[in-house]
Design a protein around this motif. Structure first.
Motif, mmCIF file in Angstrom:
data_model
loop_
_atom_site.group_PDB
_atom_site.id
_atom_site.type_symbol
_atom_site.label_atom_id
_atom_site.label_comp_id
_atom_site.label_asym_id
_atom_site.label_seq_id
_atom_site.Cartn_x
_atom_site.Cartn_y
_atom_site.Cartn_z
ATOM 1 N N GLU B 27 -8.727 39.820 -21.051
ATOM 2 C CA GLU B 27 -9.692 40.222 -22.007
ATOM 3 C C GLU B 27 -9.966 39.115 -22.851
ATOM 4 O O GLU B 27 -9.539 37.716 -22.582
ATOM 5 C CB GLU B 27 -8.883 41.292 -23.059
ATOM 6 C CG GLU B 27 -7.772 40.566 -23.862
ATOM 7 C CD GLU B 27 -7.151 41.651 -24.683
ATOM 8 O OE1 GLU B 27 -6.743 42.701 -24.092
ATOM 9 O OE2 GLU B 27 -6.393 41.039 -25.829
ATOM 10 N N HIS B 28 -11.207 39.104 -23.653
ATOM 11 C CA HIS B 28 -11.524 37.896 -24.524
ATOM 12 C C HIS B 28 -10.726 37.759 -25.589
ATOM 13 O O HIS B 28 -9.995 38.740 -26.040
ATOM 14 C CB HIS B 28 -13.105 38.444 -25.258
ATOM 15 C CG HIS B 28 -13.886 38.375 -24.011
ATOM 16 N ND1 HIS B 28 -14.699 37.245 -23.590
ATOM 17 C CD2 HIS B 28 -14.761 39.459 -23.519
ATOM 18 C CE1 HIS B 28 -15.612 37.582 -22.711
ATOM 19 N NE2 HIS B 28 -15.455 39.024 -22.533
ATOM 20 N N ILE B 36 -7.662 35.626 -22.275
ATOM 21 C CA ILE B 36 -6.173 36.391 -22.347
ATOM 22 C C ILE B 36 -6.266 36.633 -20.872
ATOM 23 O O ILE B 36 -6.780 37.929 -20.547
ATOM 24 C CB ILE B 36 -5.652 36.973 -23.329
ATOM 25 C CG1 ILE B 36 -5.879 36.185 -24.626
ATOM 26 C CG2 ILE B 36 -4.276 37.553 -23.133
ATOM 27 C CD1 ILE B 36 -5.731 37.221 -25.942
ATOM 28 N N ILE B 37 -5.279 36.297 -20.025
ATOM 29 C CA ILE B 37 -5.069 36.826 -18.733
ATOM 30 C C ILE B 37 -3.798 37.775 -18.905
ATOM 31 O O ILE B 37 -2.635 37.154 -19.064
ATOM 32 C CB ILE B 37 -4.973 35.769 -17.448
ATOM 33 C CG1 ILE B 37 -5.746 34.697 -17.224
ATOM 34 C CG2 ILE B 37 -4.511 36.629 -16.415
ATOM 35 C CD1 ILE B 37 -5.778 33.698 -16.470
ATOM 36 N N LYS B 38 -3.881 39.204 -18.672
ATOM 37 C CA LYS B 38 -2.782 40.039 -19.063
ATOM 38 C C LYS B 38 -2.075 40.271 -17.730
ATOM 39 O O LYS B 38 -2.322 39.705 -16.765
ATOM 40 C CB LYS B 38 -3.641 41.333 -19.236
ATOM 41 C CG LYS B 38 -4.571 41.439 -20.663
ATOM 42 C CD LYS B 38 -4.809 42.722 -21.004
ATOM 43 C CE LYS B 38 -3.988 43.446 -21.764
ATOM 44 N NZ LYS B 38 -4.582 44.618 -22.455
ATOM 45 N N PRO B 39 -0.755 40.930 -18.126
ATOM 46 C CA PRO B 39 0.244 40.679 -17.068
ATOM 47 C C PRO B 39 -0.339 41.123 -15.347
ATOM 48 O O PRO B 39 -0.001 40.381 -14.609
ATOM 49 C CB PRO B 39 1.196 41.698 -17.527
ATOM 50 C CG PRO B 39 1.152 41.276 -18.930
ATOM 51 C CD PRO B 39 -0.107 41.211 -19.299
ATOM 52 N N TYR B 42 -2.695 38.599 -14.270
ATOM 53 C CA TYR B 42 -1.842 37.431 -14.005
ATOM 54 C C TYR B 42 -0.959 37.526 -12.663
ATOM 55 O O TYR B 42 -0.671 36.629 -11.866
ATOM 56 C CB TYR B 42 -0.919 37.029 -14.989
ATOM 57 C CG TYR B 42 -0.319 35.402 -14.701
ATOM 58 C CD1 TYR B 42 -1.299 34.611 -15.355
ATOM 59 C CD2 TYR B 42 0.780 35.004 -14.513
ATOM 60 C CE1 TYR B 42 -0.902 33.191 -15.266
ATOM 61 C CE2 TYR B 42 1.328 33.957 -14.366
ATOM 62 C CZ TYR B 42 0.263 32.833 -14.760
ATOM 63 O OH TYR B 42 0.563 31.613 -14.869
ATOM 64 N N TYR B 340 5.721 61.195 -20.129
ATOM 65 C CA TYR B 340 4.429 61.574 -21.133
ATOM 66 C C TYR B 340 2.963 61.606 -20.655
ATOM 67 O O TYR B 340 2.024 61.760 -21.230
ATOM 68 C CB TYR B 340 4.660 60.907 -22.273
ATOM 69 C CG TYR B 340 4.800 59.344 -22.206
ATOM 70 C CD1 TYR B 340 6.138 58.747 -22.340
ATOM 71 C CD2 TYR B 340 3.777 58.490 -21.828
ATOM 72 C CE1 TYR B 340 6.318 57.556 -22.181
ATOM 73 C CE2 TYR B 340 4.132 57.062 -21.657
ATOM 74 C CZ TYR B 340 5.256 56.298 -21.951
ATOM 75 O OH TYR B 340 5.430 55.392 -21.615
#
Lengths: 489, 489
Positions: B27-28, B36-39, B42, B340
């Protein structure tokens, strides 16, 4: 080559620097305080990274990557935090250069509206991001780690131990309850401890930091300390319980299962290339680096001794055969067949580099039923049967690993002294050094006084499962805070 | 959930962005141009890194780490190089902040004597260092790689494809001869190509860049291009023969075997997180990400369908059993037992994330001898015998990998058009897009004219082993430069 590493007992700090430089681990760059990690040093760091990364993943942590640059306003949001880092920030102010008459200058038109700071640590940026990521209990726990470079501008630097730029990992977790966050902080401290003992072969003391020594913005800092060969202590890893400090500063709340909005609880934890310094200072000797086999890039080196090409070819054949067999049992090895270096040069070279086992193969070894091997930790040679070579090496690597740990543990035991009054503390510090255990009443005034008068700080309040208590240093008040005083890095 | 990814054929760029965001890849951030490179994103990058790193090491390259900050004067030493990077430099000018009336300001006293630039690439710093490391032919070849972050300040950014900060590897090698350096540059280009085809399942075109498109400071840039689903090309990796440009700028000479002092020959080569963009754009569809099995963090997802706890427990038992068996043959899997979320939600979720194979287990499957599996690439379901589950999945993963490559290869074939005059080039670009192959006489004037008039650039001069030749575009001169024109990222 002669003697070219300084004597450890005469000038420990020069000895340390000699090993780092001459074993090709790292060197200073021309950028103030920034080091270059050379391939051999980096290969050790890669091993450290791989093992830790695996431990983090096994306990449910995920890696991610956050930006290098942090807006000044983010960093300023938590007052203790900014106080802790303001004086060592690399500040980015412009985004362009220009060329005028062949001179390269800053382009003033590119001045940034807001200055950006190269991360000294990423709590602020990450908590700014977590505000978007965390809405409900379903998003918790959030267990994230980042491997990255950080900058903390240092004036006095030492390779690996204190550098302006260093490599590290920083974990940042978010939890629904205080208890869970504390558990996480302790878990990570214990993972570090497991790694330091069982891989780095270094004995540790675990405890918590005094308020004075805590991370800027932490409620509790759990720590691990080791005792170097010069009897100074080194902090090897810290794990922080941050309470709701950052979730409040960045307004990060979650909806719990009863539909209440609560601030999140958090931790952060990290180890850095500083561990390389600990590794070097714990085991090495006047011949150079000594590496625990589990972290050695090459566990075995094979060196040929020959006077003609025919013999050389036969030795090479045998060496390759041995390397193949070692490879099958996951033992890393190198065969140094360089013709422009003599065997004596190679012996010293691989001792300097801390390769745990050396096999020398000469003309006689081609016929004989035996081979000579040399272990780096004790510098002893032994003759073994060829058919037992692989199993001997497998066992010997385990023995070297455990021997290094035992040696380091004895060093810690022999250099930890209990005192219960200030005079003894001063005397013991002067005459013996090492770690001085005492009771402490929790007064920062006394902590400061002792630091000012002796240079020894409270490196940690030791874990005290036995609930021992005694007479506090100076104040004589009864306390169960068993603390360790030491001069430290 | 409804339809929440934009239609690929209507708005490709929005579709791309939707996938990156909604599959949780990146995301920016609030720092201009930095992501930001999210898990999950990454985890894919970690796979890419691990495979490439292994390929580099197998060909004798060693990793090291050089400082993040480069003195302005180093960067300025090679004029073309600084021209190429001057307009996108993050400039560090100060080393401290201070607090005045609770406001955090730059401490003017901490102004640096010389500005430091965050590395946009490390040739200058590394060649400054190599001067100390290289003395004789014995020090060559020097084959070093670095995994790091770099900053090139970008105005228009797109996640992964063009960001101000990105992650990459940069190889920097030094050689005794021009031939050896050229060989190295080609070897590394071929390694990238091998990786892109066999792991990323993307068809490639290999060639060299025109002088206009070369790296700032290179004599030759070897490149690999792919064709995205919107028929625009993307440069995926470059490898540069740098001649003696940097060794001369930094005065790096070596003593050869005849005792002559010569300037060293060099290369540099890199791939970055841009590869993530290529991966996403090459295979994905309107349901989300499609991943080649060899790079998927989870290759298999198991989803339970149940209406009571008893059934749920039985399904979980079977699922764990399957996961264990998959693990034994090195297939990664996840069992999503979250209560859930409903099965339909999970189906969409893992399609969106591009998990190659889905196994659904319902009450009937507990008795039946068969199971239903779903493959992400074709979105087809198939019923298989339980006892053949593991071998079927092993084969299917291979089939998906090769199917994705075949599909991509066909896409490239179907969208590569040969033209031999400018009118046809314009028509084909407008009506069909894709890659337009033609002959070119080497004139930069013609290259510029076509770029200005059509937005298509020469993405590469294709390797031409067959020594084909033909009539050049516009000039009609005979040439063996077969070039590819395309609109590109």
């Amino acid at each position: 080559m002669g003697k070219f590493i300084s004597d450890k007992n005469i000038n420990f700090s020069k000895w340390y620097n000699d090993i780092v430089i001459k074993a090709d681990l790292a060197e200073h760059s021309d950028i103030r305080g920034c080091m270059i990690i050379k391939p051999y040093g980096y290969a050790i760091w890669e091993k450290i990274k791989a093992v830790l990364d695996n431990m983090f993943k096994k306990t449910g942590h995920l890696n991610a990557y956050f930006p290098l640059l942090i807006p000044k306003s983010f960093l300023s949001k938590e007052s203790k935090h900014i106080d802790g880092f303001a004086k060592e920030c690399a500040v980015v102010t412009h985004s362009k250069l220009k060329s005028i008459n062949n001179e390269i200058l800053i382009d003033d038109n590119s001045k940034l509206k807001e200055e950006l700071i190269i991360r000294p640590t990423s709590e602020t940026l990450i908590w700014h991001t977590y505000k978007k990521w965390i809405k409900s209990y379903k998003d918790l726990p959030l267990l994230i780690n980042q491997w990255s470079n950080v900058i903390r501008w240092e004036i006095r630097t030492r390779l690996f131990l204190r550098t302006s730029e260093f490599l590290w990992q920083e974990g940042h977790t978010a939890h629904a309850s205080s208890e869970e966050a504390i558990q996480e902080a302790i878990l990570m401290r214990n993972i570090y401890n497991d790694f330091i003992k069982n891989w780095m072969a270094i004995e540790t003391i675990m405890g918590i930091k005094t308020p004075k020594e805590r991370f800027a913005g932490a409620i509790e800092t759990y720590c691990i300390e080791g005792l170097m060969q010069d009897k100074k202590s080194l902090q090897m890893g810290t794990s922080h319980f941050l309470g709701q400090i950052f979730s409040k500063a960045f307004d990060v709340k979650f909806l719990d299962q009863n539909n209440n909005n609560n601030y999140v609880w958090s931790t952060s934890w990290g180890v850095s290339t500083r561990l390389m310094g600990a590794l070097i200072m714990s085991h090495s000797d006047d011949k150079g680096l000594v590496l625990p086999p589990k972290l050695a890039p090459w566990q075995v080196v094979i060196i040929p001794v020959y006077d003609n090409d025919l013999i050389f070819n036969k030795i090479s054949h045998l060496a390759n055969n041995i390397m193949e067999k070692l490879n099958k049992v996951n033992i890393t090895s190198i065969y140094d067949n360089k013709k422009y270096h003599r065997p004596g040069f190679k012996f010293s070279h691989y001792e300097l580099k801390g390769v745990p086992i050396r096999i020398t193969i000469g003309p006689n070894d081609l016929q004989d039923n035996t081979l000579e091997i040399f272990r780096r930790d004790t510098r002893k040679k032994m003759t073994i049967y060829k058919e037992e070579l692989i199993s001997t090496i497998e066992n010997l690597l385990k023995e070297i690993q455990s021997n290094l740990y035992k040696r380091n543990k004895n060093h810690m035991i022999n250099n930890t002294h209990f005192v219960d009054n200030y005079d003894d503390l001063k005397k013991t510090l002067n005459s013996k050094g090492g770690m001085i255990m005492s009771y402490w009443d929790g007064s920062q005034e006394i902590e400061n006084k002792i630091k000012n008068e002796t240079q020894a700080s409270i490196i940690c309040i030791a874990d005290n499962k036995e609930k021992l208590s005694g007479k506090s240093i100076i104040s004589k008040v009864k306390s169960n805070k068993r603390v360790l005083f030491a001069k430290s890095y």
